[in-house]
Design a protein around this motif. Structure first.
Motif, short mmCIF file in Angstrom:
data_model
loop_
_atom_site.label_atom_id
_atom_site.label_comp_id
_atom_site.label_asym_id
_atom_site.label_seq_id
_atom_site.Cartn_x
_atom_site.Cartn_y
_atom_site.Cartn_z
N GLY A 153 44.18 44.05 37.11
CA GLY A 153 45.09 42.93 37.28
C GLY A 153 46.50 43.37 37.64
N LEU A 154 46.58 44.10 38.75
CA LEU A 154 47.87 44.64 39.14
C LEU A 154 48.58 43.69 40.10
CD1 LEU A 154 48.76 48.24 39.93
CD2 LEU A 154 49.08 46.60 41.79
N ASP A 155 49.87 43.49 39.86
CA ASP A 155 50.70 42.68 40.77
C ASP A 155 51.81 43.55 41.29
OD1 ASP A 155 49.54 39.96 40.39
OD2 ASP A 155 50.08 40.41 38.30
N GLU A 164 38.37 41.77 42.14
CA GLU A 164 39.17 40.54 41.98
C GLU A 164 40.53 40.78 42.60
OE1 GLU A 164 38.97 39.34 37.83
OE2 GLU A 164 40.31 37.65 38.27
N GLY A 165 41.17 39.70 43.01
CA GLY A 165 42.55 39.80 43.48
C GLY A 165 42.65 39.94 44.99
N VAL A 190 40.08 46.79 40.32
CA VAL A 190 39.31 47.75 41.11
C VAL A 190 38.44 48.59 40.18
CG1 VAL A 190 39.46 49.80 42.59
CG2 VAL A 190 41.04 47.91 42.94
N THR A 191 37.19 48.78 40.60
CA THR A 191 36.30 49.65 39.81
C THR A 191 35.79 50.80 40.67
OG1 THR A 191 34.35 48.37 40.37
CG2 THR A 191 35.47 47.75 38.35
N ASN A 238 47.38 52.12 32.30
CA ASN A 238 46.17 51.36 32.01
C ASN A 238 45.79 50.36 33.10
OD1 ASN A 238 44.76 52.10 29.70
ND2 ASN A 238 46.53 51.47 28.46
N GLY A 239 46.11 50.70 34.33
CA GLY A 239 45.68 49.84 35.43
C GLY A 239 46.56 48.64 35.69
#
Lengths: 482, 444, 253
Positions: free
Chosen positions: C21-23, C59-60, C11-12, C223-224
């Motif tokens: 790149g969070l899961d 993304e994602g 997310v930006t 850090n995201g």
């Protein structure tokens, strides 16, 4: 809300709900304006000579005047010779004595508008004077009010039956020299409402006038005069609608209010004249002069208006605060959509000592509309300790519309205090997201936020009107959210 | 209200055109058009919305004649404010007097040029903009200036130059004993990219004879330029002062303007700022204090023509005697100027029974994603505050002075040039007799 | 299938990447806590799940009961059963709390094919829920969150949650600005809503709230990204050691 919304959706599909034309044969005077026409109108109303003279003076003065151009509205020149200045349902030629004699088609019209004129069907607590084109159709609860000494009748009837009152106060607040449209109205006004509340009487019900334009190519020029004698109280409501037509129709009314010592007049308007279609074709030109004089000590005049209709609105309900300690108030919601133009606001003239005024104006613009607040606050030399507070907020919906604020302030007394605040913004995204996160659709959320924005004004309206106003606003908002 | 000035003699004396055969054609054309415009419109009257509250009836009694070049005697220069610590140009009766000036060197990064010099240094900008940044259609006096100014001064700040010392332009009027004179100062300030300068413009004069000063300033701020413009009008009590200025502000540039007014019988200023490109900034501060029969009229227009531009305006008036103050502040947000953030405040202190104030803030907004507010107040000194001070042993006069100072200080304290600020405090507020610690008043 | 399934979420905001790149996977009935230092992206995650358009998902995917949430408008997500208790509840002048809540409840009921509640039924329902949060009647008549104290706002959020009965509750820094009494009331309210059918995602900087709302799983966001997952003991460890050791650990990897 969601049940309201469904209703709103249905209403919105009909767009302007009051756009129908009633099949009522009208009797008009010939098109155009000259002294003969004025004589004809006056004669038809069997008016006394002094009134005809007054009309003619107004007409002659009007001829010397120029149409005002300072307002932030634009329209092609009006051909004043291409208008019928008088139209009345034929059936009303001889004033009916009771509702049973009134043309059923007329009654049906008012029923369709949600204004039943039969007393047993009416919401108790509201007396109605129904004005159809140029004449008053019927006035309800007249007898009941009479018991209290309250006079509430058609203007033309007051001229016949209470000439001393009419003569004393007509033009005392808005003289025919006041402005172009007031002069025109003074020359050709046809009917309207008259109300007198005697000393010490608190009018037990809301008085209301419902204006309807039906005939084509006809201007409506009504005149309303309300006098509250010492210690009296009256709350007055005004509503209006017109059929959908491609041409523009002129409505140039004059309203005069007089409040004597300790008297209070509350005047509320829900203005819903036909606004024109989405492309800006047709609609009413609403050029209205409304003014109240707080003549007496401790008197109070309060204007509340919800303006959603008309192609053009030019209107500044004002208060002249003459009596010491008198109070003037102006609460306004002006909504414009599509190609509507509104230039509206108020004037508060402080003359007496300790006079106070409050202005709360909420403007909402959508579509390609232009919405201006124009107001004047003048505190004259003798107005010791006068106070004014003004708050003007504008909300913009979409990037093709305009919202403008033009307050004029003049203070000549060093003990006075005047504060004016204004803001303009679009609907707050955080509020919108908050509503949506709770499951409310964007359109409903906008409607809810806008209604909230107007709450300060709506709560000044009598209950029935407040509900009506909220619905109107929701309908008007339909389709304005992208 | 409906007094019109048709037989005004001033009309004829202002109606001419400056002619000099070696002037460039484009300027001659501009002058001709301006002359025609003024001839056609004449003096404005109170029917004119822009002049509704300020009558020129008194002004029109005079036949002002064009000031001739002159060299003032030392006696005639009594009262010229002392230097504020920077380079200085002294302009007497509308013309630069080099011997009295201390002009910057070419190495300073800023130049004070005549039109001829400017045409060789920055010809394109001068030709394209001088006399054209400020449209004169609705400004009859600016039109009159354009037709008649005898000498233009061009201030050019070189790209990247950061000028630390203020540049002072002192307009000094020495009236003529025989006939009242008019001068038409004309200045074009060209702030090149990323330059920065403070400019002090002072208008003052000497003597008891009426005169008329009609200055026009044009500013062009290129990208990332920063100009702080101090304008002090302290003309004599008999003078008429009608000024106009326009700043055009390009991307990321900032124009900060102070208008401080306390002189002249009648003072009118039309201040216009146009934020032409994104992230341009405008800040306007106004302060006037008037007394007697003085009239002070400030008309400002902040025109947001591009998105993401902030503007901030604070105008304060202090009125005594039979004075009359007018503020007309317009904020325009053009279509597409999204994310505009505009705030305007006008506050007036009415200190006498006979003073009158007119405040007309105006918002004209044609874009939706904006935040615009304005506020106007008119009032008197706060009785409670006054009582509080007196209950602490402060004399009433002093308490009044202190509260008035606090009111004005909101503008004055923002002036970065210390010597200028102190001079203004003395001149406007006569604060030297106040014994309080100024530090206590650093409010907000 | 988990109730909420987030995969590789990027997310930006205004060009700056916040989530990288969070899961995350939350089973039905579970309470997950997300902890992390300031600026780690905790609130961003909460707002993105609810559909705030300030954030751009580059993304994602986010699946809720198997549905792709990213295709839904915020109100559709709310109607599907996602509730966000805001860190800073928004004030809406002129709109009464009751009116607002009834509009929300009926919109959700309508979406689910249920009858809308009339004014009387609605009042009965909210009276019951008000006791849960020890809410004052008078607050209901006021405009949404207007003039509420910090504690009243947070209580109001949980009260709304109780009325709307969502499937997934996201609590964004619900403990911030609460004194100990208010915290207890809020936590009691939340705990009363715990059920095998309902999941919760508790976003917080401090362990304090987790003393009252005991989570099944604790994640640490830095850090995201989720950099560590553990039991409720992880929260205690963080309380003692702070976040810096974790960041060092991550950098060491």
């Amino acid at each position: 809300m969601t049940s309201d919304t469904r209703e709103v959706e249905q209403l919105a599909q009909q767009e302007y709900k009051y756009g129908f034309v009633s099949p009522i044969e009208a009797e008009t005077v010939p098109k155009g304006l000259d002294e003969d026409i004025i004589r004809m109108i006056s004669e038809r109303k069997k008016e006394p000579d002094w009134l005809l003279e007054w009309r003619l003076k107004a007409y002659r003065h009007w001829l010397t005047m120029k149409e005002p151009r300072w307002a932030n509205v634009h329209y092609p020149p009006i051909d004043y010779q291409d208008i019928y200045y008088y139209a009345a349902p034929k059936s009303l030629k001889d004033r009916p004595k009771s509702l049973d004699e009134v043309d059923p088609e007329l009654l049906r019209t008012y029923e369709k508008l949600g204004i039943p004129l039969r007393e047993q069907e009416i919401l108790a607590g509201v007396a109605v004077d129904a004005v159809f084109d140029s004449v008053s159709v019927a006035t309800t609860f007249k007898e009941k009010l009479k018991e209290l000494g309250i006079i509430f009748c058609a203007f033309s009837e007051a001229v016949q039956e209470h000439p001393e009152l009419v003569r004393k106060y007509l033009g005392s607040v808005v003289p025919y020299t006041d402005n172009f449209f007031a002069a025109l109205n003074s020359a050709v006004f046809s009917d309207g409402s008259f109300c007198y509340v005697p000393k010490g009487v608190r009018c037990p019900m809301e008085l209301s006038t419902y204006f309807r334009i039906n005939a084509a190519k006809t201007g409506q020029f009504e005149r309303t005069l309300i006098i509250a004698d010492e210690g009296a109280y009256v709350s007055y409501l005004e509503g209006c609608t017109a059929p959908m037509r491609d041409e523009n129709q002129l409505h140039a009314a004059v309203v005069e209010l007089v409040a004597l010592d300790n008297a209070t007049i509350k005047y509320s308007t829900v203005q819903n004249w036909y606004p024109g279609d989405k492309e800006g074709r047709g609609g009413i030109y609403n050029f209205v002069t409304k003014r109240g004089k707080c003549l007496g000590k401790n008197s109070k005049i309060s204007w509340t208006q919800v303006e959603t209709g008309s192609a053009i609105t030019w209107k500044y309900p004002s208060c002249v605060l003459i009596g010491d300690n008198s109070v003037g108030e102006f609460y306004s919601v002006a909504f414009t959509n599509h190609y509507q133009q509104a230039d509206t606001g108020t004037k508060m003239i402080h003359i007496g000592k300790n006079t106070r005024s409050t202005i709360v104006s909420k403007g909402i613009s959508a579509g390609r509309s232009q919405n201006s607040y124009r107001g004047a606050v003048r505190i004259l030399k003798g107005a010791e300790n006068a106070r004014n507070f003004s708050q003007c907020d504008s909300l913009l919906i979409g990037d093709k519309c305009g919202a403008h604020t033009f307050p004029y302030v003049e203070v000549q007394n060093p003990t006075a205090t005047m504060e004016h605040e204004a803001s303009t913004s679009k609907i707050n995204e955080d509020q919108l997201f908050y509503c949506q996160q709770r499951g409310i659709s964007k359109e409903d959320a906008v409607s809810m936020i806008v209604n909230g924005f107007c709450k300060e004004v709506f709560r000044e309206l009598p209950m029935e009107f407040a509900v009506e106003a909220q619905k109107l606003l929701s309908i008007s908002l339909e389709g304005s959210v992208g | 209200m409906s007094q019109t000035i048709t037989e005004a003699p001033a009309y004829t004396s202002l109606a001419g055109r400056f002619c000099q055969s070696d002037e460039p054609q484009w300027l001659q054309d501009l002058r001709e058009r301006a002359q025609a415009l003024f001839a056609q419109k004449g003096l404005p009257d109170v029917q004119d919305e822009e002049w509704r509250f300020t009558s020129l009836r008194d002004f029109a009694k005079y036949e002002f004649i064009q000031a001739e070049p002159m060299t003032p005697t030392p006696a005639q220069l009594q009262g010229v404010p002392a230097s504020f610590g920077g380079r200085r140009a002294v302009i007497v009766n509308g013309r630069l007097v080099s011997p009295l000036s201390n002009l910057p060197d070419a190495t300073d990064g800023v130049e004070v040029l005549t039109l001829e010099q400017a045409l060789t240094r920055a010809g394109d900008d001068v030709r394209q903009h001088l006399g054209q940044l400020l449209p004169v259609e609705n400004l009859p006096f600016a039109a009159c200036n354009l037709a008649l100014f005898p000498q233009a001064i061009v201030v050019r700040v070189a790209a990247q130059a950061r000028i630390t010392q203020p540049l002072e332009l002192v307009f000094w009027t020495v009236p003529n004993a025989a006939e009242p004179i008019v001068s038409h100062p004309r200045v074009f300030v060209l702030a090149e990219e990323s330059s920065s300068i403070s400019l002090i413009e002072v208008h003052a004069g000497t003597g008891e004879i009426p005169y008329f000063t009609n200055p026009v300033f044009e500013f062009l701020l290129k990208r990332e330029a920063r100009v702080v413009h101090y304008r002090v009008q302290c003309d004599t009590a008999k003078a008429y002062h009608i000024a106009a200025s326009q700043a055009i502000v390009h991307a990321n540039a900032a124009y900060e303007f102070f208008a401080v007014n306390f002189g002249a019988r009648l003072s009118r200023a039309d201040v216009r700022v146009r934020l032409l490109e994104p992230a341009a900034e405008a800040t306007l501060y106004g302060l006037y204090r008037i007394d007697g029969d003085q009239i002070s009229d400030l008309h400002s227009v902040i025109d947001h023509a591009a998105p993401h531009c902030p503007s901030w305006e604070v105008v304060k008036g202090i009125l005594e005697g039979r004075s009359h103050g007018v503020f007309n502040g317009r904020i325009i947000v053009r279509p597409g100027a999204q994310k505009t953030d505009a705030k305007q405040t006008n506050k007036n202190l009415l200190l006498s029974r006979d003073a009158v104030v007119n405040a007309n803030p105006q918002l004209e907004i044609y874009a939706d994603d904006v935040k615009c507010t304005h506020g106007a107040t008119v009032g008197h000194l706060d009785d409670q505050a006054l009582f509080y001070l007196r209950s602490r042993g402060i004399q009433e006069d002093e308490a009044r002075g202190l509260l008035t100072y606090a009111f004005a200080n909101d503008v004055l304290r923002r002036i970065d040039v210390v010597s200028l600020r102190e001079w203004l405090e003395l001149s406007i507020l006569e604060v030297e007799h106040l014994t309080f610690d100024r530090g206590l008043l650093e409010v907000k | 299938m988990a109730m909420l399934e987030i995969r590789n979420l990027h997310v930006t905001v205004e060009g700056k990447e916040i989530l990288r790149g969070l899961d995350l996977s939350i089973e039905k009935g579970q309470v997950h806590a997300i902890m992390g230092p300031n600026g780690s992206g905790k609130s961003t995650l909460a707002q993105v799940i609810a559909g705030r358009d300030l954030y751009e998902v580059t993304e994602g995917e986010i699946l809720f009961e198997g549905k792709n949430l990213l295709e839904l408008e915020p109100e559709e997500r709310a109607c599907e059963g996602i509730f966000l208790a805001f860190q800073y509840p928004v004030e809406i002048p002129g709109v009464s709390n009751t009116y607002f809540l009834r509009a929300a409840l009926n919109a959700i009921r309508k979406y689910r094919g249920l009858e809308e509640l009339d004014a009387m039924e609605f009042l009965t329902l909210i009276r019951e829920k008000m006791q849960l949060l020890e809410m004052n009647d008078e607050l209901l008549q006021r405009s949404v969150n207007e003039g509420f104290s910090g504690g009243e706002k947070k209580r109001n959020e949980i009260f709304q949650m109780a009325v709307l009965e969502p499937k997934l509750c996201i609590l964004d820094e619900t403990d911030s600005g609460l004194d100990i009494d208010a915290l207890r009331i809020v936590a009691n309210g939340v705990n009363a809503l715990r059920s095998p059918e309902r999941s919760m995602l508790v976003v917080t900087h401090y362990q304090r709230l987790l003393d009252y709302i005991v989570p099944d799983v604790v994640h640490v966001l830095a850090n995201g990204k989720i950099v560590k997952t553990g039991s409720k003991d992880l929260a205690l460890e963080l309380e003692q050691k702070g976040y810096s050791w974790l960041e060092e650990e991550v950098l060491a990897q």
